[in-house]
Scaffold this active site. Sequence first.
Site, PDB file in Angstrom:
ATOM      1  N   ALA A   1     -31.358   4.242  46.399  1.00  0.00           N
ATOM      2  CA  ALA A   1     -31.710   3.230  47.405  1.00  0.00           C
ATOM      3  C   ALA A   1     -30.521   2.945  48.304  1.00  0.00           C
ATOM      4  O   ALA A   1     -29.372   3.063  47.890  1.00  0.00           O
ATOM      5  CB  ALA A   1     -32.145   1.940  46.711  1.00  0.00           C
TER       6      ALA A   1
ATOM      7  N   GLY B   1     -28.943   2.645  43.375  1.00  0.00           N
ATOM      8  CA  GLY B   1     -29.777   3.412  42.438  1.00  0.00           C
ATOM      9  C   GLY B   1     -28.930   3.690  41.215  1.00  0.00           C
ATOM     10  O   GLY B   1     -27.701   3.823  41.315  1.00  0.00           O
ATOM     11  N   GLY B   2     -29.601   3.744  40.042  1.00  0.00           N
ATOM     12  CA  GLY B   2     -28.897   3.800  38.758  1.00  0.00           C
ATOM     13  C   GLY B   2     -27.714   4.754  38.694  1.00  0.00           C
ATOM     14  O   GLY B   2     -26.567   4.342  38.530  1.00  0.00           O
TER      15      GLY B   2
ATOM     16  N   GLU C   1     -35.935  -3.996  27.565  1.00  0.00           N
ATOM     17  CA  GLU C   1     -36.514  -2.645  27.545  1.00  0.00           C
ATOM     18  C   GLU C   1     -36.853  -2.191  26.122  1.00  0.00           C
ATOM     19  O   GLU C   1     -37.848  -1.503  25.897  1.00  0.00           O
ATOM     20  CB  GLU C   1     -35.551  -1.663  28.214  1.00  0.00           C
ATOM     21  CG  GLU C   1     -35.430  -1.906  29.712  1.00  0.00           C
ATOM     22  CD  GLU C   1     -34.177  -1.328  30.345  1.00  0.00           C
ATOM     23  OE1 GLU C   1     -34.110  -1.323  31.590  1.00  0.00           O
ATOM     24  OE2 GLU C   1     -33.240  -0.907  29.613  1.00  0.00           O
TER      25      GLU C   1
ATOM     26  N   GLY D   1     -27.371  -8.880  27.847  1.00  0.00           N
ATOM     27  CA  GLY D   1     -26.908  -9.816  28.872  1.00  0.00           C
ATOM     28  C   GLY D   1     -25.788 -10.705  28.358  1.00  0.00           C
ATOM     29  O   GLY D   1     -24.812 -10.219  27.796  1.00  0.00           O
TER      30      GLY D   1
ATOM     31  N   ASP E   1     -25.694  -0.696  34.829  1.00  0.00           N
ATOM     32  CA  ASP E   1     -25.121   0.564  35.327  1.00  0.00           C
ATOM     33  C   ASP E   1     -23.604   0.568  35.173  1.00  0.00           C
ATOM     34  O   ASP E   1     -22.997   1.601  34.864  1.00  0.00           O
ATOM     35  CB  ASP E   1     -25.464   0.766  36.810  1.00  0.00           C
ATOM     36  CG  ASP E   1     -26.949   1.016  37.013  1.00  0.00           C
ATOM     37  OD1 ASP E   1     -27.571   1.614  36.119  1.00  0.00           O
ATOM     38  OD2 ASP E   1     -27.470   0.609  38.065  1.00  0.00           O
TER      39      ASP E   1
ATOM     40  N   GLY F   1     -23.596 -10.233  45.278  1.00  0.00           N
ATOM     41  CA  GLY F   1     -24.581  -9.258  45.767  1.00  0.00           C
ATOM     42  C   GLY F   1     -24.544  -7.938  45.034  1.00  0.00           C
ATOM     43  O   GLY F   1     -24.506  -7.893  43.807  1.00  0.00           O
TER      44      GLY F   1
HETATM   45  N1  LIG Z   1     -24.068 -13.446  31.509  1.00  0.00           N
HETATM   46  C1  LIG Z   1     -23.260 -12.486  31.017  1.00  0.00           C
HETATM   47  N2  LIG Z   1     -22.051 -12.809  30.467  1.00  0.00           N
HETATM   48  C2  LIG Z   1     -21.214 -11.881  29.982  1.00  0.00           C
HETATM   49  N3  LIG Z   1     -21.484 -10.562  29.969  1.00  0.00           N
HETATM   50  C3  LIG Z   1     -22.666 -10.155  30.496  1.00  0.00           C
HETATM   51  C4  LIG Z   1     -23.627 -11.076  31.034  1.00  0.00           C
HETATM   52  N4  LIG Z   1     -24.674 -10.378  31.512  1.00  0.00           N
HETATM   53  C5  LIG Z   1     -24.402  -9.070  31.266  1.00  0.00           C
HETATM   54  N5  LIG Z   1     -23.200  -8.929  30.654  1.00  0.00           N
HETATM   55  C6  LIG Z   1     -22.580  -7.686  30.196  1.00  0.00           C
HETATM   56  O1  LIG Z   1     -23.168  -6.567  30.835  1.00  0.00           O
HETATM   57  C7  LIG Z   1     -23.935  -5.800  29.885  1.00  0.00           C
HETATM   58  C8  LIG Z   1     -25.204  -5.285  30.534  1.00  0.00           C
HETATM   59  O2  LIG Z   1     -26.003  -6.365  30.986  1.00  0.00           O
HETATM   60  P1  LIG Z   1     -27.573  -6.466  30.699  1.00  0.00           P
HETATM   61  O3  LIG Z   1     -27.792  -6.517  29.239  1.00  0.00           O
HETATM   62  O4  LIG Z   1     -28.088  -7.592  31.503  1.00  0.00           O
HETATM   63  O5  LIG Z   1     -28.121  -5.047  31.182  1.00  0.00           O
HETATM   64  P2  LIG Z   1     -29.010  -4.602  32.407  1.00  0.00           P
HETATM   65  O6  LIG Z   1     -29.210  -3.143  32.217  1.00  0.00           O
HETATM   66  O7  LIG Z   1     -28.368  -5.032  33.676  1.00  0.00           O
HETATM   67  O8  LIG Z   1     -30.380  -5.356  32.157  1.00  0.00           O
HETATM   68  P3  LIG Z   1     -31.827  -4.993  32.735  1.00  0.00           P
HETATM   69  O9  LIG Z   1     -31.878  -3.507  32.984  1.00  0.00           O
HETATM   70  O10 LIG Z   1     -32.813  -5.436  31.659  1.00  0.00           O
HETATM   71  O11 LIG Z   1     -31.944  -5.797  33.993  1.00  0.00           O
HETATM   72  C9  LIG Z   1     -24.154  -6.734  28.685  1.00  0.00           C
HETATM   73  O12 LIG Z   1     -24.287  -6.026  27.461  1.00  0.00           O
HETATM   74  C10 LIG Z   1     -22.870  -7.562  28.692  1.00  0.00           C
HETATM   75  O13 LIG Z   1     -21.829  -6.880  28.044  1.00  0.00           O
HETATM   76 MG   LIG Z   2     -30.675  -1.913  33.037  1.00  0.00          MG
END
Ligand SMILES: Nc1ncnc2c1ncn2[C@@H]1O[C@H](COP(=O)(O)OP(=O)(O)OP(=O)(O)O)[C@@H](O)[C@H]1O
Ligand SMILES: [Mg+2]
Length: 321
Positions: free
Chosen positions: A12, A39-40, A189, A225, A255, A290
């Site tokens: 994207a 994009g991923g 997921e 997260g 990513d 962003g």
């Molecule tokens: N609020 C937060 N505070 C601290 N670390 C975070 C936070 N959010 C994400 N991270 C870090 O980034 C990693 C990846 O984030 P997340 O688990 O949200 O994956 P994601 O692939 O972006 O999620 P999704 O694909 O479901 O949107 C987490 O395992 C954590 O280590």
């Molecule tokens: Mg993800």
Amino acid sequence: MAEIVTLTMNPALDIATGAEAVVPTDKIRCGPPRYDPGGGGINVARVITTLGGEALAVFPAGGASGQALEALLKRDRIPSCRVPVSGSTRESFTVDERRTGLQYRFVLPGPEIGEAEWKACLDRLAAQAQGARFVVASGSLPPGVPAGFFQSVADLSRDLGARFVLDTSGEPLRRMRSGVYLLKPSLRELREWTGQALARDAEQVAAARGMIERGLSEIVVISKGGEGALLVLADGAERLPAIEVPVRSAVGAGDSMVGAIVFGLVKGLSLRDAVRMGMAAGAATLMTPGTELCRREDVERLYEAARAMQGIPVSAPESSR
Ligand SMILES: Nc1ncnc2c1ncn2[C@@H]1O[C@H](COP(=O)(O)OP(=O)(O)OP(=O)(O)O)[C@@H](O)[C@H]1O
Ligand SMILES: [Mg+2]
């Protein structure tokens, strides 16, 4: 020759901006736009480049937006290999609402990719990943690409002798059978994959174990997260606590995590430390606005903080084994 090759089937052109308020009918006057290649797999390559590594991004792109995407990759000095397609590359629009601090993300579907086009992506990947140590595929599949596509990428990686790292969701994830070295589902997921609530760590580990026992993946990193991550192997699992940071935008956290894990592994870190570096990059990405990803100095600082935190062993319930 690239040690890391990423594949992005649904790239994207990312446009990010801010506005006082997102409201209906009235024109919403936005601030200056920021353009990023997105994009991923492209995000994964951006993070690896930021950290001082090198990754080649392979992706299909077409139309004026596809050309703009390619130009942005050049701007950011990310080695890339575009497979020309007839459809126009999608655009994604992110607006930070200043009044509330909320973020609105408008994501368009990708263009229809024809059979000859997605097959050309596999051919190009096969040529570019000769001798590579890692093939990383991340993101969704655009219309026209069969849901079993990533299994073909896994088979191809095995034939090339490269380790295959996958971050995808929904049907493309459900269709995976074998050949993944490291899978990075988010908890959301993983829940989707099992159809279960998976409330506790032990249940989450058991679900990931199920993936490993079926031969789908050797390693599963469940990202949770703000709750950190679970590192799951055939013979053990541990919970790694999140690194606390001020949150500005969560775009690209996953990513960034995948990119930094692979970067760490190529640099010779242990798996646990590579995952810690991934978590540092995920957290560092939250600190930037962003669609901007992480900054190297933040990742390095947060990685040191992550190394000081102990992992906690988690055992899965006996019945699930
Ligand atoms: N609020 C937060 N505070 C601290 N670390 C975070 C936070 N959010 C994400 N991270 C870090 O980034 C990693 C990846 O984030 P997340 O688990 O949200 O994956 P994601 O692939 O972006 O999620 P999704 O694909 O479901 O949107 C987490 O395992 C954590 O280590
Ligand atoms: Mg993800």
